[in-house]
Design a protein around this motif. Structure first.
Motif, PDB file in Angstrom:
ATOM      1  N   MET A  28       1.014  -1.448   0.099  1.00 28.82           N
ATOM      2  CA  MET A  28       0.121   0.179   0.001  1.00 28.82           C
ATOM      3  C   MET A  28       0.604   1.454   0.098  1.00 28.82           C
ATOM      4  O   MET A  28       0.516   2.088  -1.011  1.00 28.82           O
ATOM      5  N   VAL A  29       2.166   1.237   0.564  1.00 29.07           N
ATOM      6  CA  VAL A  29       2.655   2.446   1.189  1.00 29.07           C
ATOM      7  C   VAL A  29       3.398   2.629  -0.868  1.00 29.07           C
ATOM      8  O   VAL A  29       3.741   3.299  -0.722  1.00 29.07           O
ATOM      9  N   ALA A  30       3.724   1.172  -1.048  1.00 28.50           N
ATOM     10  CA  ALA A  30       4.713   2.000  -1.807  1.00 28.50           C
ATOM     11  C   ALA A  30       3.324   1.857  -3.914  1.00 28.50           C
ATOM     12  O   ALA A  30       4.189   2.441  -4.042  1.00 28.50           O
ATOM     13  N   GLU A 111      -1.025  -3.912  14.849  1.00 34.10           N
ATOM     14  CA  GLU A 111      -0.012  -2.853  15.356  1.00 34.10           C
ATOM     15  C   GLU A 111       1.220  -3.627  14.105  1.00 34.10           C
ATOM     16  O   GLU A 111       2.168  -2.599  14.250  1.00 34.10           O
ATOM     17  N   VAL A 112       1.761  -4.555  13.756  1.00 32.61           N
ATOM     18  CA  VAL A 112       2.167  -4.663  12.841  1.00 32.61           C
ATOM     19  C   VAL A 112       2.706  -4.226  11.914  1.00 32.61           C
ATOM     20  O   VAL A 112       3.128  -4.100  10.657  1.00 32.61           O
ATOM     21  N   SER A 113       1.147  -4.413  10.717  1.00 30.26           N
ATOM     22  CA  SER A 113       0.261  -3.738  10.176  1.00 30.26           C
ATOM     23  C   SER A 113       1.013  -1.530   9.570  1.00 30.26           C
ATOM     24  O   SER A 113       2.194  -1.847   9.451  1.00 30.26           O
ATOM     25  N   PHE A 114       0.986  -1.709  11.615  1.00 26.49           N
ATOM     26  CA  PHE A 114       1.337  -0.150  11.896  1.00 26.49           C
ATOM     27  C   PHE A 114       2.671   0.285  11.366  1.00 26.49           C
ATOM     28  O   PHE A 114       3.041   1.610  11.337  1.00 26.49           O
ATOM     29  N   LEU A 115       3.945  -0.749  12.027  1.00 31.63           N
ATOM     30  CA  LEU A 115       4.881  -0.500  12.347  1.00 31.63           C
ATOM     31  C   LEU A 115       5.260  -1.050  11.047  1.00 31.63           C
ATOM     32  O   LEU A 115       6.413   0.078  10.606  1.00 31.63           O
ATOM     33  N   GLU A 138       3.091  11.050  10.901  1.00 33.40           N
ATOM     34  CA  GLU A 138       1.859  10.840  11.620  1.00 33.40           C
ATOM     35  C   GLU A 138       0.987  11.042  10.807  1.00 33.40           C
ATOM     36  O   GLU A 138       0.070  10.260  10.572  1.00 33.40           O
ATOM     37  N   ARG A 139       0.539  12.121  10.007  1.00 36.76           N
ATOM     38  CA  ARG A 139      -0.389  12.775   8.929  1.00 36.76           C
ATOM     39  C   ARG A 139      -0.495  11.455   7.869  1.00 36.76           C
ATOM     40  O   ARG A 139      -1.151  10.424   7.567  1.00 36.76           O
ATOM     41  N   GLU A 140       0.474  11.120   7.458  1.00 39.45           N
ATOM     42  CA  GLU A 140       0.742   9.870   6.886  1.00 39.45           C
ATOM     43  C   GLU A 140       0.388   8.795   6.683  1.00 39.45           C
ATOM     44  O   GLU A 140       0.257   8.359   6.468  1.00 39.45           O
ATOM     45  N   GLN A 141       1.313   8.114   7.821  1.00 37.90           N
ATOM     46  CA  GLN A 141       0.425   7.141   8.796  1.00 37.90           C
ATOM     47  C   GLN A 141      -0.861   6.611   8.567  1.00 37.90           C
ATOM     48  O   GLN A 141      -1.360   6.016   8.415  1.00 37.90           O
ATOM     49  N   ARG A 142      -1.703   7.828   9.138  1.00 42.62           N
ATOM     50  CA  ARG A 142      -3.500   7.721   9.268  1.00 42.62           C
ATOM     51  C   ARG A 142      -3.542   7.814   8.108  1.00 42.62           C
ATOM     52  O   ARG A 142      -4.835   6.627   8.036  1.00 42.62           O
ATOM     53  N   PHE A 143      -2.908   7.912   7.116  1.00 43.08           N
ATOM     54  CA  PHE A 143      -4.298   8.059   5.546  1.00 43.08           C
ATOM     55  C   PHE A 143      -3.679   6.971   5.260  1.00 43.08           C
ATOM     56  O   PHE A 143      -4.662   6.633   4.590  1.00 43.08           O
ATOM     57  N   VAL A 144      -2.409   6.458   5.775  1.00 43.71           N
ATOM     58  CA  VAL A 144      -1.780   4.776   5.261  1.00 43.71           C
ATOM     59  C   VAL A 144      -3.018   3.886   5.763  1.00 43.71           C
ATOM     60  O   VAL A 144      -3.750   2.791   4.762  1.00 43.71           O
ATOM     61  N   MET A 145      -3.042   4.299   7.106  1.00 43.29           N
ATOM     62  CA  MET A 145      -3.923   2.912   7.753  1.00 43.29           C
ATOM     63  C   MET A 145      -5.188   3.043   7.064  1.00 43.29           C
ATOM     64  O   MET A 145      -6.069   2.155   6.820  1.00 43.29           O
ATOM     65  N   GLU A 146      -5.508   3.812   6.923  1.00 43.69           N
ATOM     66  CA  GLU A 146      -7.233   4.181   6.821  1.00 43.69           C
ATOM     67  C   GLU A 146      -7.384   3.708   4.860  1.00 43.69           C
ATOM     68  O   GLU A 146      -8.481   3.238   4.986  1.00 43.69           O
ATOM     69  N   LEU A 148      -5.340   1.410   4.410  1.00 41.69           N
ATOM     70  CA  LEU A 148      -5.685  -0.098   4.121  1.00 41.69           C
ATOM     71  C   LEU A 148      -6.813  -0.320   4.665  1.00 41.69           C
ATOM     72  O   LEU A 148      -7.369  -2.036   4.944  1.00 41.69           O
ATOM     73  N   GLY A 149      -7.857   0.324   5.628  1.00 45.99           N
ATOM     74  CA  GLY A 149      -9.110  -0.389   5.868  1.00 45.99           C
ATOM     75  C   GLY A 149      -9.211  -0.619   7.348  1.00 45.99           C
ATOM     76  O   GLY A 149      -9.270  -1.196   8.304  1.00 45.99           O
ATOM     77  N   ILE A 150      -7.773   0.629   8.254  1.00 40.57           N
ATOM     78  CA  ILE A 150      -7.446  -0.245   9.363  1.00 40.57           C
ATOM     79  C   ILE A 150      -7.360   1.303   9.569  1.00 40.57           C
ATOM     80  O   ILE A 150      -6.436   1.758  10.501  1.00 40.57           O
ATOM     81  N   ASP A 151      -8.159   1.580  11.424  1.00 37.14           N
ATOM     82  CA  ASP A 151      -8.374   3.076  11.864  1.00 37.14           C
ATOM     83  C   ASP A 151      -7.863   1.782  13.061  1.00 37.14           C
ATOM     84  O   ASP A 151      -7.369   1.060  14.098  1.00 37.14           O
ATOM     85  N   ARG A 152      -7.182   3.539  14.356  1.00 40.33           N
ATOM     86  CA  ARG A 152      -6.962   2.623  15.772  1.00 40.33           C
ATOM     87  C   ARG A 152      -8.248   1.905  16.658  1.00 40.33           C
ATOM     88  O   ARG A 152      -8.131   0.476  17.558  1.00 40.33           O
ATOM     89  N   GLY A 153      -9.074   2.107  16.140  1.00 40.64           N
ATOM     90  CA  GLY A 153     -10.516   1.150  17.002  1.00 40.64           C
ATOM     91  C   GLY A 153     -10.628  -0.348  15.966  1.00 40.64           C
ATOM     92  O   GLY A 153     -11.525  -1.246  16.419  1.00 40.64           O
ATOM     93  N   GLN A 154      -9.962  -0.443  14.881  1.00 42.98           N
ATOM     94  CA  GLN A 154     -10.251  -1.953  13.751  1.00 42.98           C
ATOM     95  C   GLN A 154      -8.721  -2.668  13.770  1.00 42.98           C
ATOM     96  O   GLN A 154      -7.866  -2.333  13.759  1.00 42.98           O
TER      97      GLN A 154
END
Length: 158
Positions: A28-30, A111-115, A138-146, A148-154
């Motif tokens: 996803m980052v790539a 956690e592993v996805s985030f790392l 941090e903004r870019e991390q949140r964007f990528v995690m979103e 991926l369909g993953i947020d802090r609660g998912q």
């Protein structure tokens, strides 16, 4: 993106779903950063090994969650002839990730996805030493995690 994934020690067992999450996060980052033709090496390890690397490379004698070694910052020659160029290497302590997942109240897979996202962004030049850079990362991390369909609660499906 070619992802060269290994474990160290070699007999370290890592759930197949966690390995897929690492690959999905790196891809996803790539994709989002236009480096799909690149390659990255990812090593999933334990606290002991990452502590050794942290001491050797950062002079910090404790386990950490993720280390990134960007090849673009090194003196390594560029590969000619259209072969993929390596962005670098990411080393993730699965042990530390499990500890943090429990402390933060989410899953190991999240956690592993985030790392992985965090490590990939370091390979692309993001940093968090200065406050402005930290906010951008941090903004870019949140964007990528979103994406991926993953947020802090998912947890991305676990």
């Amino acid at each position: 993106m070619e992802i060269i994934l290994s474990t160290y020690p070699e007999d370290k067992e890592v759930d197949a779903a966690v390995i897929e999450d690492v690959k999905n996060a790196a891809r996803m980052v790539a994709e989002l950063h236009g480096v799909k033709e690149q390659e990255v090496s990812v090593t999933l390890t334990d606290n002991e090994y990452i502590r050794t690397l942290n001491k050797e490379w950062r002079n910090i004698d404790r386990a950490t969650d993720v280390l990134s070694f960007a090849f673009a910052e090194s003196d390594e020659p560029q590969v000619a002839g259209g072969a993929p160029t390596s962005l670098g290497e990411i080393v993730i302590s699965v042990d530390r990730a499990a500890e943090q997942a429990e402390a933060y109240g989410h899953t190991l897979r999240r956690e592993v996805s985030f790392l992985t996202v965090h490590g990939m962004l370091h390979l692309l030049g993001y940093d968090h030493i200065r406050d402005l850079d930290r906010r951008d990362m941090e903004r870019e991390q949140r964007f990528v995690m979103e994406k991926l369909g993953i947020d802090r609660g998912q947890d991305g499906g676990e």
